[in-house]
Write an enzyme that holds these catalytic residues in place. Structure first.
Site, PDB file in Angstrom:
ATOM      1  N   PHE A   1       0.842  -1.197   0.000  1.00  0.00           N
ATOM      2  CA  PHE A   1       0.000   0.000   0.000  1.00  0.00           C
ATOM      3  C   PHE A   1       0.878   1.249   0.000  1.00  0.00           C
ATOM      4  O   PHE A   1       1.759   1.412   0.850  1.00  0.00           O
ATOM      5  CB  PHE A   1      -0.917   0.021   1.231  1.00  0.00           C
ATOM      6  CG  PHE A   1      -1.814   1.224   1.282  1.00  0.00           C
ATOM      7  CD1 PHE A   1      -2.905   1.321   0.425  1.00  0.00           C
ATOM      8  CD2 PHE A   1      -1.563   2.269   2.157  1.00  0.00           C
ATOM      9  CE1 PHE A   1      -3.732   2.444   0.445  1.00  0.00           C
ATOM     10  CE2 PHE A   1      -2.379   3.394   2.189  1.00  0.00           C
ATOM     11  CZ  PHE A   1      -3.467   3.476   1.321  1.00  0.00           C
ATOM     12  N   GLY A   2       0.640   2.150  -0.951  1.00  0.00           N
ATOM     13  CA  GLY A   2       1.367   3.418  -1.029  1.00  0.00           C
ATOM     14  C   GLY A   2       0.444   4.571  -0.679  1.00  0.00           C
ATOM     15  O   GLY A   2      -0.671   4.668  -1.205  1.00  0.00           O
ATOM     16  N   TYR A   3       0.895   5.442   0.217  1.00  0.00           N
ATOM     17  CA  TYR A   3       0.078   6.593   0.626  1.00  0.00           C
ATOM     18  C   TYR A   3       0.804   7.920   0.412  1.00  0.00           C
ATOM     19  O   TYR A   3       0.235   8.979   0.648  1.00  0.00           O
ATOM     20  CB  TYR A   3      -0.333   6.458   2.105  1.00  0.00           C
ATOM     21  CG  TYR A   3       0.850   6.333   3.057  1.00  0.00           C
ATOM     22  CD1 TYR A   3       1.428   5.089   3.307  1.00  0.00           C
ATOM     23  CD2 TYR A   3       1.400   7.443   3.680  1.00  0.00           C
ATOM     24  CE1 TYR A   3       2.515   4.955   4.161  1.00  0.00           C
ATOM     25  CE2 TYR A   3       2.484   7.326   4.544  1.00  0.00           C
ATOM     26  CZ  TYR A   3       3.036   6.082   4.775  1.00  0.00           C
ATOM     27  OH  TYR A   3       4.121   5.960   5.615  1.00  0.00           O
ATOM     28  N   GLY A   4       2.053   7.853  -0.025  1.00  0.00           N
ATOM     29  CA  GLY A   4       2.841   9.077  -0.197  1.00  0.00           C
ATOM     30  C   GLY A   4       3.569   9.037  -1.528  1.00  0.00           C
ATOM     31  O   GLY A   4       2.947   8.906  -2.590  1.00  0.00           O
TER      32      GLY A   4
ATOM     33  N   GLU B   1      13.274   3.580   1.292  1.00  0.00           N
ATOM     34  CA  GLU B   1      12.473   4.053   2.435  1.00  0.00           C
ATOM     35  C   GLU B   1      13.167   3.742   3.762  1.00  0.00           C
ATOM     36  O   GLU B   1      12.513   3.417   4.749  1.00  0.00           O
ATOM     37  CB  GLU B   1      11.071   3.419   2.391  1.00  0.00           C
ATOM     38  CG  GLU B   1      10.357   3.532   1.065  1.00  0.00           C
ATOM     39  CD  GLU B   1      10.117   4.990   0.603  1.00  0.00           C
ATOM     40  OE1 GLU B   1      10.423   5.932   1.358  1.00  0.00           O
ATOM     41  OE2 GLU B   1       9.637   5.170  -0.531  1.00  0.00           O
TER      42      GLU B   1
HETATM   43  C1  BEZ Z   1       4.283   5.526   0.714  1.00  0.00           C
HETATM   44  O1  BEZ Z   1       4.100   6.226  -0.244  1.00  0.00           O
HETATM   45  O2  BEZ Z   1       3.563   4.575   0.954  1.00  0.00           O
HETATM   46  C2  BEZ Z   1       5.431   5.779   1.591  1.00  0.00           C
HETATM   47  C3  BEZ Z   1       5.487   6.957   2.269  1.00  0.00           C
HETATM   48  C4  BEZ Z   1       6.569   7.205   3.086  1.00  0.00           C
HETATM   49  C5  BEZ Z   1       7.577   6.263   3.204  1.00  0.00           C
HETATM   50  C6  BEZ Z   1       7.480   5.072   2.528  1.00  0.00           C
HETATM   51  C7  BEZ Z   1       6.405   4.827   1.716  1.00  0.00           C
END
Ligand code: BEZ
Length: 202
Positions: A24-27, A99
């Site tokens: 799952f990506g949130y950023g 990350e």
């Molecule tokens: C993400 O987009 O899911 C994400 C955000 C911050 C750090 C790692 C992944």
């Protein structure tokens, strides 16, 4: 906890005999897709909010002047919309490196738009990591972001690209769009007046 999480993540999941994993990506994983994937689907997780509460020493800031990037913060009833990728487990070597600044891979349930659920993983930086910055007002976060940059580029581009990607997905995120408004005011750019269209939270 040290903010370099590469070694910790290496031992967190046993991928033996696993063909693919939902991530799952949130950023930045929503708009910077520099890894191979087998499938991509909009998805959401429940009980979490996106927040610019994590320091970035390696991408959008430096160890002496960290930028502000996203992590997740628990909140009962919250919904965080993002993008899910089905990846082969080998991809995590690359992603763990990208990350590594405080993020641990955590198990999570992904909810797809058709009501289907799947187990998956998410990168999460908790308050115990050395790079954690914690809460601040959206106005202060915008000022911090406006002043920060690092090896991957300016912190403002991270925010503006994310906001653009969320709009394209019709995801409304009050925290992100408020910071964007403050930032655009600070750097004297007109806002586009469309802060997002749907009412899903996060
Ligand atoms: C993400 O987009 O899911 C994400 C955000 C911050 C750090 C790692 C992944």
């Amino acid at each position: 906890m040290s903010h370099n999480t590469v070694a910790a993540n290496r031992h967190r999941h046993n991928f033996a005999n696993v063909e693919s994993v939902w991530l799952f990506g949130y950023g930045s994983l929503i708009y910077k897709v520099d890894f191979p994937y087998l499938e991509k689907r909009p998805a959401a997780i429940y009980g979490w909010l996106r927040r610019f509460w994590q320091g970035s020493h390696d991408h959008r800031g430096t160890p002496t002047a960290p930028g502000r990037v996203l992590t997740l913060v628990a909140q009962a009833g919250a919904r965080c919309s993002g993008m899910a990728y089905r990846v082969s487990p080998e991809v995590f070597a690359q992603l763990d490196e990208r990350e590594k600044n405080g993020y641990l891979r955590e198990d999570i349930t992904l909810h797809f738009d058709d009501g289907q659920q799947q187990p998956g993983l998410v990168y999460f930086a908790n308050a115990d990591n050395d790079a954690y910055l914690g809460p601040a007002s959206e106005r202060d976060i915008a000022a911090h972001i406006a002043a920060s940059s690092g090896p991957s580029g300016s912190n403002r581009d991270y925010l503006l690209q994310l906001a653009e990607a969320l709009r394209a997905m019709q995801v409304f995120d009050e925290h992100v769009f408020l910071i964007e408004q403050h930032l655009l005011r600070l750097i004297n750019k007109p806002t586009n007046g469309k802060a997002g269209q749907s009412s899903s939270a996060c």
